[in-house]
Design a protein around this motif. Sequence first.
Motif, PDB file in Angstrom:
ATOM      1  N   PRO A   1       0.814  -1.228   0.000  1.00 51.90           N
ATOM      2  CA  PRO A   1       0.000   0.000   0.000  1.00 51.90           C
ATOM      3  C   PRO A   1       0.842   1.270   0.000  1.00 51.90           C
ATOM      4  CG  PRO A   1      -0.843  -1.570   1.598  1.00 51.90           C
ATOM      5  CD  PRO A   1       0.463  -2.114   1.119  1.00 51.90           C
ATOM      6  N   ALA A   2       1.980   1.253   0.711  1.00 52.69           N
ATOM      7  CA  ALA A   2       2.836   2.440   0.747  1.00 52.69           C
ATOM      8  C   ALA A   2       3.448   2.716  -0.618  1.00 52.69           C
ATOM      9  CB  ALA A   2       3.932   2.265   1.806  1.00 52.69           C
ATOM     10  N   LEU A   3       3.845   1.662  -1.329  1.00 52.87           N
ATOM     11  CA  LEU A   3       4.385   1.843  -2.670  1.00 52.87           C
ATOM     12  C   LEU A   3       3.334   2.444  -3.603  1.00 52.87           C
ATOM     13  CD1 LEU A   3       6.404  -1.486  -3.064  1.00 52.87           C
ATOM     14  CD2 LEU A   3       7.370   0.823  -3.058  1.00 52.87           C
ATOM     15  N   LYS A   4       2.106   1.948  -3.491  1.00 59.24           N
ATOM     16  CA  LYS A   4       1.035   2.452  -4.352  1.00 59.24           C
ATOM     17  C   LYS A   4       0.699   3.905  -4.017  1.00 59.24           C
ATOM     18  CE  LYS A   4      -1.134  -2.043  -5.208  1.00 59.24           C
ATOM     19  NZ  LYS A   4      -2.344  -2.888  -4.981  1.00 59.24           N
ATOM     20  N   ALA A   5       0.791   4.258  -2.733  1.00 55.85           N
ATOM     21  CA  ALA A   5       0.441   5.612  -2.299  1.00 55.85           C
ATOM     22  C   ALA A   5       1.598   6.596  -2.452  1.00 55.85           C
ATOM     23  CB  ALA A   5      -0.019   5.585  -0.841  1.00 55.85           C
ATOM     24  N   GLY A   6       2.787   6.086  -2.778  1.00 61.58           N
ATOM     25  CA  GLY A   6       3.949   6.954  -2.904  1.00 61.58           C
ATOM     26  C   GLY A   6       4.503   7.416  -1.580  1.00 61.58           C
ATOM     27  N   THR A   7       4.261   6.652  -0.519  1.00 64.02           N
ATOM     28  CA  THR A   7       4.726   7.044   0.814  1.00 64.02           C
ATOM     29  C   THR A   7       5.874   6.171   1.317  1.00 64.02           C
ATOM     30  OG1 THR A   7       3.007   5.663   1.826  1.00 64.02           O
ATOM     31  CG2 THR A   7       2.502   7.995   1.494  1.00 64.02           C
ATOM     32  N   LEU A   8       6.467   5.391   0.437  1.00 66.51           N
ATOM     33  CA  LEU A   8       7.686   4.665   0.774  1.00 66.51           C
ATOM     34  C   LEU A   8       8.836   5.369   0.046  1.00 66.51           C
ATOM     35  CD1 LEU A   8       8.229   0.891   1.193  1.00 66.51           C
ATOM     36  CD2 LEU A   8       9.911   2.262  -0.031  1.00 66.51           C
ATOM     37  N   LEU A   9       9.666   6.039   0.813  1.00 66.30           N
ATOM     38  CA  LEU A   9      10.754   6.829   0.259  1.00 66.30           C
ATOM     39  C   LEU A   9      12.065   6.067   0.400  1.00 66.30           C
ATOM     40  CD1 LEU A   9       9.874  10.336   1.725  1.00 66.30           C
ATOM     41  CD2 LEU A   9       9.085   9.283  -0.408  1.00 66.30           C
ATOM     42  N   LEU A  10      12.813   5.996  -0.662  1.00 69.93           N
ATOM     43  CA  LEU A  10      14.092   5.291  -0.693  1.00 69.93           C
ATOM     44  C   LEU A  10      15.209   6.309  -0.865  1.00 69.93           C
ATOM     45  CD1 LEU A  10      15.084   2.329  -0.629  1.00 69.93           C
ATOM     46  CD2 LEU A  10      15.006   2.345  -3.124  1.00 69.93           C
ATOM     47  N   ARG A  11      16.126   6.309   0.087  1.00 72.33           N
ATOM     48  CA  ARG A  11      17.254   7.234   0.058  1.00 72.33           C
ATOM     49  C   ARG A  11      18.542   6.447   0.304  1.00 72.33           C
ATOM     50  NH1 ARG A  11      13.588   9.691  -1.642  1.00 72.33           N
ATOM     51  NH2 ARG A  11      12.682  11.661  -0.913  1.00 72.33           N
ATOM     52  N   SER A  12      19.667   7.028  -0.050  1.00 70.85           N
ATOM     53  CA  SER A  12      20.968   6.394   0.191  1.00 70.85           C
ATOM     54  C   SER A  12      21.865   7.343   0.968  1.00 70.85           C
ATOM     55  CB  SER A  12      21.657   6.026  -1.130  1.00 70.85           C
ATOM     56  OG  SER A  12      20.953   5.017  -1.809  1.00 70.85           O
ATOM     57  N   ARG A  13      22.811   6.743   1.697  1.00 68.62           N
ATOM     58  CA  ARG A  13      23.823   7.534   2.405  1.00 68.62           C
ATOM     59  C   ARG A  13      25.164   6.826   2.290  1.00 68.62           C
ATOM     60  NH1 ARG A  13      23.108  11.070   7.810  1.00 68.62           N
ATOM     61  NH2 ARG A  13      25.299  11.460   8.302  1.00 68.62           N
ATOM     62  N   LEU A  14      26.146   7.533   1.759  1.00 65.70           N
ATOM     63  CA  LEU A  14      27.502   7.012   1.640  1.00 65.70           C
ATOM     64  C   LEU A  14      28.393   7.614   2.731  1.00 65.70           C
ATOM     65  CD1 LEU A  14      27.954   7.229  -2.237  1.00 65.70           C
ATOM     66  CD2 LEU A  14      27.565   5.162  -0.882  1.00 65.70           C
ATOM     67  N   GLY A  15      29.640   7.163   2.744  1.00 68.00           N
ATOM     68  CA  GLY A  15      30.598   7.699   3.705  1.00 68.00           C
ATOM     69  C   GLY A  15      30.705   6.918   4.988  1.00 68.00           C
ATOM     70  N   LEU A  16      30.260   5.642   4.974  1.00 70.20           N
ATOM     71  CA  LEU A  16      30.251   4.846   6.193  1.00 70.20           C
ATOM     72  C   LEU A  16      31.211   3.665   6.128  1.00 70.20           C
ATOM     73  CD1 LEU A  16      26.400   4.847   6.825  1.00 70.20           C
ATOM     74  CD2 LEU A  16      28.121   6.254   7.963  1.00 70.20           C
ATOM     75  N   ALA A  17      32.178   3.709   5.214  1.00 70.30           N
ATOM     76  CA  ALA A  17      33.110   2.590   5.067  1.00 70.30           C
ATOM     77  C   ALA A  17      33.912   2.341   6.343  1.00 70.30           C
ATOM     78  CB  ALA A  17      34.054   2.850   3.894  1.00 70.30           C
ATOM     79  N   ASP A  18      34.167   3.404   7.109  1.00 73.67           N
ATOM     80  CA  ASP A  18      34.929   3.269   8.362  1.00 73.67           C
ATOM     81  C   ASP A  18      34.082   3.699   9.552  1.00 73.67           C
ATOM     82  OD1 ASP A  18      37.415   2.482   7.060  1.00 73.67           O
ATOM     83  OD2 ASP A  18      37.534   4.572   6.367  1.00 73.67           O
ATOM     84  N   ALA A  19      32.789   3.452   9.485  1.00 73.73           N
ATOM     85  CA  ALA A  19      31.867   3.950  10.502  1.00 73.73           C
ATOM     86  C   ALA A  19      32.105   3.311  11.863  1.00 73.73           C
ATOM     87  CB  ALA A  19      30.431   3.697  10.070  1.00 73.73           C
ATOM     88  N   ALA A  20      31.919   4.127  12.892  1.00 68.84           N
ATOM     89  CA  ALA A  20      31.897   3.654  14.278  1.00 68.84           C
ATOM     90  C   ALA A  20      30.464   3.790  14.793  1.00 68.84           C
ATOM     91  CB  ALA A  20      32.865   4.482  15.122  1.00 68.84           C
ATOM     92  N   GLY A  21      30.262   3.336  16.025  1.00 70.06           N
ATOM     93  CA  GLY A  21      28.918   3.367  16.585  1.00 70.06           C
ATOM     94  C   GLY A  21      28.299   4.747  16.593  1.00 70.06           C
ATOM     95  N   GLU A  22      29.077   5.770  16.946  1.00 74.62           N
ATOM     96  CA  GLU A  22      28.546   7.123  17.002  1.00 74.62           C
ATOM     97  C   GLU A  22      28.120   7.607  15.624  1.00 74.62           C
ATOM     98  OE1 GLU A  22      26.939  10.391  18.317  1.00 74.62           O
ATOM     99  OE2 GLU A  22      27.699   8.791  19.622  1.00 74.62           O
ATOM    100  N   ASP A  23      28.838   7.176  14.584  1.00 75.54           N
ATOM    101  CA  ASP A  23      28.457   7.546  13.217  1.00 75.54           C
ATOM    102  C   ASP A  23      27.075   6.995  12.870  1.00 75.54           C
ATOM    103  OD1 ASP A  23      30.981   8.793  12.629  1.00 75.54           O
ATOM    104  OD2 ASP A  23      31.831   6.792  12.441  1.00 75.54           O
TER     105      ASP A  23
END
Length: 217
Positions: free
Chosen positions: A39-61
């Motif tokens: 239903p969310a896909l049909k209503a356009g309320t499922l938003l897909l985003r990406s985030r880069l820059g986490l190759a060396d991520a720690a918990g706080e990141d």
Amino acid sequence: MPSVEAEAEAAVRAWLRSYICRPHAELGREGPVCPFVTPALKAGTLLLRSRLGLADAAGEDIRTVVRDMARAFRAQRWPHANPTMRTLLLVLPDLPPAGWPLLDAAQAELKGELAREGLMLGQFHPACPEPAARNPRFPVSRCPVPLLVMRNMAVHDVLFLHHRGDFFAEYRRRFGSRYERRAVADPLFRNTYQDALARHASSASDTASRHTNGDPQ
């Protein structure tokens, strides 16, 4: 040539169609893995985003990513009035396998903070240990790409918020009236709610008694 983000998002869309939107024999109930996604896909309320820059991520990141995600979720102008249809998927294409447990840890650590805002967070990755609510032997949250999912708290979240008194209090504040007027049909939800209500009320009573008697906290 597709970018890293485009490839990861395409893999997630295929996973949604082939897994999340379909029934699964080990789920412990009928219906798709998540009944809200189609239903969310049909209503356009499922938003897909990406985030880069986490190759060396720690918990706080990762905690920063989650809090940024919550701010974006609250600020989003959603095209549908039904809050249960609103879902934000944040794909993390460059988070390596060593960072996947950080998603599990952040979800557990920030669960209460988000619940106070009426938000729920889920983590998905290829080795996610999170079990299905009705079948603890089935690791339901496996995904070929690491990602985080945020949505508004819903009635079925009693299955995820009944264990701790502070989590349950936030759930009860939002949905308790539905149980009081017997508007919740699912017997598992009703039984889980009533068990949690009795358990946490008893804990609160015991705490008050210890304080009254001068017992140490």
